[in-house]
Write a protein that holds these residues in place. Structure first.
Motif, PDB file in Angstrom:
ATOM      1  N   ASP A  21      19.048  40.241  10.681  1.00  0.00           N
ATOM      2  CA  ASP A  21      20.385  40.837  10.609  1.00  0.00           C
ATOM      3  C   ASP A  21      21.278  39.950   9.760  1.00  0.00           C
ATOM      4  OD1 ASP A  21      19.814  43.020  12.238  1.00  0.00           O
ATOM      5  OD2 ASP A  21      20.426  41.995  14.075  1.00  0.00           O
ATOM      6  N   LYS A  28      30.106  50.817   3.739  1.00  0.00           N
ATOM      7  CA  LYS A  28      28.743  50.450   4.120  1.00  0.00           C
ATOM      8  C   LYS A  28      27.909  49.988   2.921  1.00  0.00           C
ATOM      9  CE  LYS A  28      25.913  53.701   5.713  1.00  0.00           C
ATOM     10  NZ  LYS A  28      25.175  54.582   6.641  1.00  0.00           N
ATOM     11  N   ALA A  43      28.735  46.545   1.957  1.00  0.00           N
ATOM     12  CA  ALA A  43      28.208  45.599   2.945  1.00  0.00           C
ATOM     13  C   ALA A  43      26.763  45.236   2.619  1.00  0.00           C
ATOM     14  CB  ALA A  43      28.301  46.194   4.351  1.00  0.00           C
ATOM     15  N   GLY A  44      25.962  46.212   2.200  1.00  0.00           N
ATOM     16  CA  GLY A  44      24.577  45.931   1.806  1.00  0.00           C
ATOM     17  C   GLY A  44      24.503  44.991   0.617  1.00  0.00           C
ATOM     18  N   TRP A  68      29.923  44.515   9.515  1.00  0.00           N
ATOM     19  CA  TRP A  68      28.745  45.335   9.275  1.00  0.00           C
ATOM     20  C   TRP A  68      27.539  44.463   9.600  1.00  0.00           C
ATOM     21  CZ3 TRP A  68      28.631  50.358   8.782  1.00  0.00           C
ATOM     22  CH2 TRP A  68      29.702  51.034   8.198  1.00  0.00           C
ATOM     23  N   VAL A  70      23.834  44.331   8.808  1.00  0.00           N
ATOM     24  CA  VAL A  70      22.860  44.901   7.884  1.00  0.00           C
ATOM     25  C   VAL A  70      21.494  44.334   8.242  1.00  0.00           C
ATOM     26  CG1 VAL A  70      22.198  45.140   5.469  1.00  0.00           C
ATOM     27  CG2 VAL A  70      24.630  45.035   6.088  1.00  0.00           C
ATOM     28  N   ILE A  87      16.991  47.347   2.864  1.00  0.00           N
ATOM     29  CA  ILE A  87      17.860  47.593   4.021  1.00  0.00           C
ATOM     30  C   ILE A  87      17.222  48.624   4.941  1.00  0.00           C
ATOM     31  CG2 ILE A  87      20.117  48.463   4.755  1.00  0.00           C
ATOM     32  CD1 ILE A  87      21.251  47.320   2.139  1.00  0.00           C
ATOM     33  N   SER A 134      18.689  49.332   8.313  1.00  0.00           N
ATOM     34  CA  SER A 134      19.747  50.022   9.045  1.00  0.00           C
ATOM     35  C   SER A 134      21.054  49.251   8.897  1.00  0.00           C
ATOM     36  CB  SER A 134      19.386  50.158  10.529  1.00  0.00           C
ATOM     37  OG  SER A 134      19.302  48.881  11.132  1.00  0.00           O
ATOM     38  N   THR A 135      22.146  49.944   9.187  1.00  0.00           N
ATOM     39  CA  THR A 135      23.475  49.343   9.123  1.00  0.00           C
ATOM     40  C   THR A 135      24.292  49.877  10.290  1.00  0.00           C
ATOM     41  OG1 THR A 135      23.274  49.485   6.718  1.00  0.00           O
ATOM     42  CG2 THR A 135      25.404  48.881   7.575  1.00  0.00           C
ATOM     43  N   LYS A 136      24.964  48.968  11.010  1.00  0.00           N
ATOM     44  CA  LYS A 136      25.823  49.384  12.120  1.00  0.00           C
ATOM     45  C   LYS A 136      27.051  48.487  12.151  1.00  0.00           C
ATOM     46  CE  LYS A 136      23.193  46.564  15.328  1.00  0.00           C
ATOM     47  NZ  LYS A 136      22.306  46.532  16.485  1.00  0.00           N
TER      48      LYS A 136
END
Length: 197
Positions: free
Chosen positions: A97, A142, A145-146, A64, A66, A173, A175-177
Motif C-alpha cells: 500500500d 484518484k 494519486a496513482g 488515497w 494505492v 495498480i 486497487s485504490t481507496k
C-alpha cells in the motif's frame, strides 16, 4: 451555462459543498460520495481512530491508499552499494500500500507522511464516523494519486546512497481507496494522531 444538481446516490437528496471537496457528505442520510469527472459515485473509505485524546483541534485528513504490485526488473547503482545494505533501508518491492495525502495541506507535511506511512504501515483501529470532528477538504483525484504513488517509489530509490544509473520496473495498480487519518492542528502545523508500531 447549464448547472447540474448533484444528488446523493443513496437517498437522492441534493448534495451541497461550500468548498471544492471531492468527498461530498449528504446532510440527509450521512453517506459520503466521491465527486469525480462531473458525476457523484460510491467510494470505499475508512476512518482511523485517534490514538490519544488531545486538546488541539482534531481534523480528519484524507489519504488515497494505492495498492500496487512493484517489480524491479533491473537496477544498477554507482557507488554507495555497501551503504545501501549496511543502513538496512527498507525496500519498496512486491505488493504494498502506498499512502498519498489527498488534502491541500502543507507540502512538507504531506511528503513526510506519504513516505513514513508507506515504509512503516501503521496498525489502525477503525471507527464508524467522524464524531463531530472536521474533515480536511479532499483535492486530489484518484488518477493523480496513482501517479504520486509511483513517484513516491522513484523518490525513495533516488534518495538511497549511491548514484542510481538504471532502473527498470513494473508498477501495476490493483486497487485504490480512501482512508481518513486523524491529525491535530497546532497553529499552522498538523501532527498525525495515530500510533506507530
Amino acid at each position: 451555462m447549464l448547472l447540474k444538481e448533484l444528488k446523493c446516490p443513496g437517498c437522492g437528496a441534493p448534495l451541497k459543498s461550500k468548498e471544492r471537496d471531492m468527498m461530498l457528505a449528504c446532510s440527509h442520510c450521512g453517506r459520503i460520495s466521491l465527486f469525480a469527472d462531473g458525476t457523484v459515485g460510491d467510494v470505499s473509505y475508512s476512518i482511523a481512530a485517534p490514538a490519544e485524546n488531545r486538546s488541539e483541534e482534531l481534523i480528519y485528513v484524507p489519504f488515497w491508499i494505492v495498492n500496487a504490485d512493484l517489480n524491479v526488473k533491473k537496477e544498477s547503482i554507482s557507488g554507495g552499494r555497501i551503504s545501501r545494505f549496511i543502513t538496512d533501508r527498507k525496500q519498496m518491492r512486491g505488493t504494498r500500500d502506498f499512502y498519498v495525502c489527498a488534502a491541500a495541506l502543507p507540502e512538507d507535511s504531506c511528503r513526510k507522511w506519504n513516505m513514513d506511512l508507506t515504509l512503516d504501515q501503521p496498525e489502525l483501529t477503525f471507527i464508524s464516523g467522524f464524531k463531530g470532528a472536521k474533515r480536511a477538504v479532499m483535492t486530489m483525484e484518484k488518477g493523480i494519486a496513482g501517479e504520486n504513488a509511483e513517484f513516491l517509489f522513484l523518490r525513495y530509490e533516488t534518495e538511497i546512497p549511491g548514484t542510481l544509473q538504471t532502473l527498470e520496473y513494473d508498477f501495476k495498480i490493483n486497487s485504490t481507496k480512501v482512508l481518513y487519518l486523524p491529525a491535530y492542528k497546532i497553529n499552522d502545523t498538523y501532527i498525525l494522531g495515530i500510533s506507530h508500531e
